[in-house]
Structure formats: C-alpha cells, structure tokens
Design a protein around this motif. Sequence first.
Motif, PDB file in Angstrom:
ATOM      1  N   ILE A 298       0.808  -1.217   0.000  1.00  0.00           N
ATOM      2  CA  ILE A 298       0.000   0.000   0.000  1.00  0.00           C
ATOM      3  C   ILE A 298       0.844   1.272   0.000  1.00  0.00           C
ATOM      4  CG2 ILE A 298      -1.603   1.347   1.401  1.00  0.00           C
ATOM      5  CD1 ILE A 298      -2.999  -1.241   2.134  1.00  0.00           C
ATOM      6  N   TYR A 299       1.959   1.294   0.742  1.00  0.00           N
ATOM      7  CA  TYR A 299       2.691   2.558   0.879  1.00  0.00           C
ATOM      8  C   TYR A 299       3.285   3.034  -0.448  1.00  0.00           C
ATOM      9  CZ  TYR A 299       7.456   0.678   0.473  1.00  0.00           C
ATOM     10  OH  TYR A 299       8.615   0.121   0.005  1.00  0.00           O
TER      11      TYR A 299
ATOM     12  N   LEU B 192       3.536  11.066  -4.615  1.00  0.00           N
ATOM     13  CA  LEU B 192       4.271  12.209  -4.068  1.00  0.00           C
ATOM     14  C   LEU B 192       5.560  12.515  -4.830  1.00  0.00           C
ATOM     15  CD1 LEU B 192       3.819  11.440  -0.256  1.00  0.00           C
ATOM     16  CD2 LEU B 192       2.914  13.435  -1.451  1.00  0.00           C
ATOM     17  N   VAL B 193       6.249  11.467  -5.300  1.00  0.00           N
ATOM     18  CA  VAL B 193       7.576  11.694  -5.897  1.00  0.00           C
ATOM     19  C   VAL B 193       7.573  11.536  -7.415  1.00  0.00           C
ATOM     20  CG1 VAL B 193       8.701  10.962  -3.777  1.00  0.00           C
ATOM     21  CG2 VAL B 193       8.366   9.287  -5.615  1.00  0.00           C
ATOM     22  N   GLY B 194       6.450  11.054  -8.008  1.00  0.00           N
ATOM     23  CA  GLY B 194       6.369  10.913  -9.453  1.00  0.00           C
ATOM     24  C   GLY B 194       7.055   9.657  -9.973  1.00  0.00           C
ATOM     25  N   ASN B 195       6.954   9.448 -11.286  1.00  0.00           N
ATOM     26  CA  ASN B 195       7.508   8.236 -11.900  1.00  0.00           C
ATOM     27  C   ASN B 195       9.018   8.140 -11.767  1.00  0.00           C
ATOM     28  OD1 ASN B 195       4.999   7.256 -12.782  1.00  0.00           O
ATOM     29  ND2 ASN B 195       5.098   8.437 -14.676  1.00  0.00           N
TER      30      ASN B 195
ATOM     31  N   LEU C 287       7.381   7.733   3.808  1.00  0.00           N
ATOM     32  CA  LEU C 287       6.329   8.673   3.441  1.00  0.00           C
ATOM     33  C   LEU C 287       6.611  10.079   3.961  1.00  0.00           C
ATOM     34  CD1 LEU C 287       3.073   6.536   3.775  1.00  0.00           C
ATOM     35  CD2 LEU C 287       4.477   7.015   1.759  1.00  0.00           C
ATOM     36  N   THR C 288       7.303  10.191   5.090  1.00  0.00           N
ATOM     37  CA  THR C 288       7.706  11.515   5.586  1.00  0.00           C
ATOM     38  C   THR C 288       8.680  12.167   4.616  1.00  0.00           C
ATOM     39  OG1 THR C 288       7.400  10.854   7.902  1.00  0.00           O
ATOM     40  CG2 THR C 288       8.801  12.770   7.480  1.00  0.00           C
TER      41      THR C 288
ATOM     42  N   TYR D   4       6.818  13.154   1.466  1.00  0.00           N
ATOM     43  CA  TYR D   4       5.975  14.337   1.698  1.00  0.00           C
ATOM     44  C   TYR D   4       6.825  15.615   1.680  1.00  0.00           C
ATOM     45  CZ  TYR D   4       3.098  17.754   4.150  1.00  0.00           C
ATOM     46  OH  TYR D   4       2.422  18.898   4.516  1.00  0.00           O
ATOM     47  N   LEU D   5       7.977  15.585   2.359  1.00  0.00           N
ATOM     48  CA  LEU D   5       8.858  16.757   2.379  1.00  0.00           C
ATOM     49  C   LEU D   5       9.376  17.072   0.977  1.00  0.00           C
ATOM     50  CD1 LEU D   5      10.874  16.010   5.656  1.00  0.00           C
ATOM     51  CD2 LEU D   5       9.051  17.700   5.332  1.00  0.00           C
ATOM     52  N   PHE D   6       9.660  16.025   0.207  1.00  0.00           N
ATOM     53  CA  PHE D   6      10.095  16.209  -1.185  1.00  0.00           C
ATOM     54  C   PHE D   6       9.001  16.904  -1.991  1.00  0.00           C
ATOM     55  CE2 PHE D   6      10.046  14.632  -5.568  1.00  0.00           C
ATOM     56  CZ  PHE D   6      11.337  14.923  -5.993  1.00  0.00           C
TER      57      PHE D   6
END
Length: 564
Positions: A40-41, A48-51, A179-180, A183-185
Amino acid sequence: MSKKKTHVTNKQNTSTTQKAMQGAAILTLAAFIAKILSAIYRVPLQNLVGNTGFYVYQQVYPIYGIGMTFALNGLPSFIGKQVALAPDAYSQKRVMQRYSVIVSIFAAICFAIVYFGAGQIATMMGDALLAPVVQSVSYMFLLMPILLLSRGYLQGLNDMVPTAISQVVEQLVRVAVILTVAYLFAQTQLDGLHPNVYTMGFWAMQSAWVAAAAASVVMVYYWLKAREKNMYQDFLAGHYGLEQASTGGKNYPGHAWGHLTKAFVTEGFVICFFSALLVFYQLVDAFTVYDQLVANGMPDDLAKNVKGIYDRGQPIVQLGMVVATALATSFLPTLAKTKQFDLKGSQHFEAVARQYLRVTLVFSIIITGGLVAIMPQLNHFLFASREGSGVLMVYVLMVVMASYVLAQNNVLQAMNRWYVPGIAFVIGMVVKMILTPILVTVWSTMGAAWATNIGLLVMVVYLEGHLPMSLRLHTWTKAILSASALAVVMVVVTAILAYLWHGVLGMAATRFLDTVLMAVQIFAGVLTAWVFLRKVPILTQEEWLALPKGDLIWRVMQGSTLSR
C-alpha cells in the motif's frame, strides 16, 4: 513405560504441536499484515515523488528486500529449526554460539559488498547517480545478526510472538520514514524549488536501518525477557526432561562447524531465495531494464519515467498475492501437522496438499482476471494516469505463476525436499536473466514482464515434475478451465461496461470518473463471479470450508438453497 508416564508424554506432545500451530498462524498473520503495508505505501510514494522518483526508489529496493528476507523470513526460521533439533541445553548453546559467528561473518560480507561496491552496483544498473542510494541500504546488514539470531532462537523455542511484533513494527517505522521523506520532497516542489530525486531516494532508503534498529530493540527486549523467565530451561523440561537436558550433548554432531556451515549455505539459502523470489526477479529488472532501454536509444529521462511506470506493477502484484498468503495461513499449519504427526501416512497429507494447490490456483486465476479487467481504471486510480496499462496487464499475470510456485514450494518443503525448489529457483533466474535483455530490446518493458512470466512458468513446470502424481496439474484440468473461463467472462463484462461508460454515456477519462467506473466494474465482476460459481461449482464445499471465513462465503454462495 507406565501408562501414567505415557499419558504425560502424549499430553506434552499435543501441547507442543498446538503451540507450534498457533505460532505458525501468528507469524503468518504478521507476514500478511506486513505484505499489505509493503504494497500500500508505494501508492502514496509514487503519487508524491512521481515516476522518476519512484524509479529511483524501486531500483534500489530489491537490495533492501533481499536483506530483509534474510533477517526476517528465511534464515530465522532455518536457525529456529536448528535450535529445535538440538537434543539438549549444551547443544542448543553451541548451535547459537557458532551461528552467531557464521551470521556475523555473513552480515559483514553483505555490508562490505553493498557499501564498498555501491558505485559498481549503480554502474551495472546503468545509473551511476544511484550509488549513494545503494550505499544507504548497506547499514541494515550490520543489524542483521541481532535480528536473525534473536528471531531464530525464540522461534526455536516455539515463541513466534516477538518475531511477529518486530516484523509489524519494522514495517510501520519504515513506511513512516519513507512517506515523511516523500511528503517533504513534494512540499519542496510545491514551494517552487527543484529537489533532487536521488537525494530523496537516499533519505528514503535510510528507513532500512532505522526500521531494523526499531525491530532490534523489540527483539532484544523479548530476548532479555525470555532469559529472565528461564524459558530456555522450561522448554527443555517440557520437551526432553531435565535429566536429559543436564547430561550435555558433547557427542551431538549437529553443532559441528562443518555441519552448521553447510546447512547454512544450502538449506538456509534455499529458504531465503524462495522467500524473496519476486524480489530477485525485480533485482534482475533493476540491473537490466533501464540500462537496456538507454542502450536501445531511449533518452535517459524518458527511460527513467518508463521504468517507473513499469514498477507500478509490483504493489499491484503484492496486493493480488495477498490471497495466496491468506491461503498459506490456513493450509500450512495443517500441512506440517499432517506430514509430521498423521498416523494414516501420506494419503491424508496429499489430500490436504491437493486442496491447498487447487484452491491457490483457482483463486489466483480469478484474481488475475479481475486485475486485468480493471487495470486501466485501477492504474489511473492508484497512480494518477493510465500510462503503461497494457504492460501492467501482462505484469500481473505473474500472480498466477508466483502464487502457484510458492504453493508448490510449501508442499515440497513440508515433504522435506528443500533442494528441489533450490534447483527450480536457479533455473527460473537463469531464464529471466537471459530473456530480459532480449525481450526488452524487442518490446521494451512489455518484454521484461513477459520474461518474468516465462521464468516463473519454467519453475512451475520443473516443480510439477517433482510432486506426487496425485498433486499434479492434470488432476484438476476442469477446475483450471472453469476458473479461466470465469476470468475471461469478467474481462468481457468489464470491457463492455467501459465501452458503455465512455462510448455511449460520453464520460471523460478523469481520475474521479475512472474511480467511479472501477467501483461499478468491481461490483459487476463480483456479481458475475457469484452467478458463475453457483452455476459451475469449481470448488467443493469442503474446499470452501477450509478457507478463512469459508463457511460464510459458502452460505453466501448457496443463497436461497440454504433453507433446503
């Protein structure tokens, strides 16, 4: 022997068996939870970070995945078996002492290869910028001895709870860190800056050793707690008698250096390789696909994007194989119990194994059909675009082969024929390594997906030849054809719905509307399966009842016929 003493011994054996079965169920449930988390993650990570960011992460992930398998699934269960086989306290102590040396040397070698060879590994992957990301994974190998030995020792005492808890804790911590970082990225990008995807990958992969450290804390706590409660002596007293435990086992050959080392690099490694089967296939892709795409003339940035889209298939396959894990939860304890303790001999074991193989194959075919049917909409829903849906349809075909290969392996392991899956693994890997660069040159990432499926199919065929005749595929041809027919019907029904949705109603292919369409397709697919299975009962009542919540599913399947 007196009747009273015999009764006590039988009672102890029954208690031991029950505890082993409960432990196996707890451990498999934890693996089930961890597998869901692991699948799932990746969805929010890619969002969030794209391909390209997903490409960076997925290129290095197989190295982590293999290390995690060594420290979590494969080697601890192997060492636990060696501890359980030792006849007394002295022998168990010697086994643990010598394995601590062997494991520490092995961990140091793994660390050195990954840390000092990071540049060469990245170059072999075709992307030298991955070197710091590869290097960041290496630190987890330094924690391998603590995790491996503590888990193995406690599993050898039939205490599976610490391993289960540490496994879930490890996944939760790792997912939280990843995921942290993601998210910051993403926030940095929203602020108008241009963060480096390789820097993101470096920090995301720090999650490997952070999670391993958290799991180590859990295991050290339980290890110390076990020593305080003197569980070691309780185990010996309950299973062998204190008199035998106190005699020492200086003549026991099982703790000899040569015996332990040979078992470690043969049986132990086979268990590990099969536990990480799909991760090894992903490792071949990491070294081959991007590099081959660039060699064929594709620009670097486009190749990274295409490889990132291809890697979307991994979490989808993991989710598809959740059912295979659930089936293992139900059948594996029974398989082990019937093989070891059933007085009726092999007939009862083969009956259980037949159910396990048949049910695994039927469900994996149906699930694969369902995934193929909704793939464009599922791809859009999870990853914000329909790119690569055709490749992913081929990619998820491995759910069938991988689920069945793992089921075949579990049956052969229960028969103590661990070397057969080892040979199958080598053959499958060779086929995958030979075909991937050839097929990628011809069909791009579609070729890589076919190479994986062909490699797994070769493994199925090889393992098939080493199963008893009563457990081979030809004995349930009708079930295979019926399940395949259901899969085709579901694909046709969902395709018609998609045509009506877009072609007749004129709905746009937005992410929201594709999600609504997918929900309608899933409902129609479930309804189709229910009607089909009522008309064509592929599985017997006994097989349904052997599944988790199988009695409820059986009642739903019967519908109005229940009152008869």
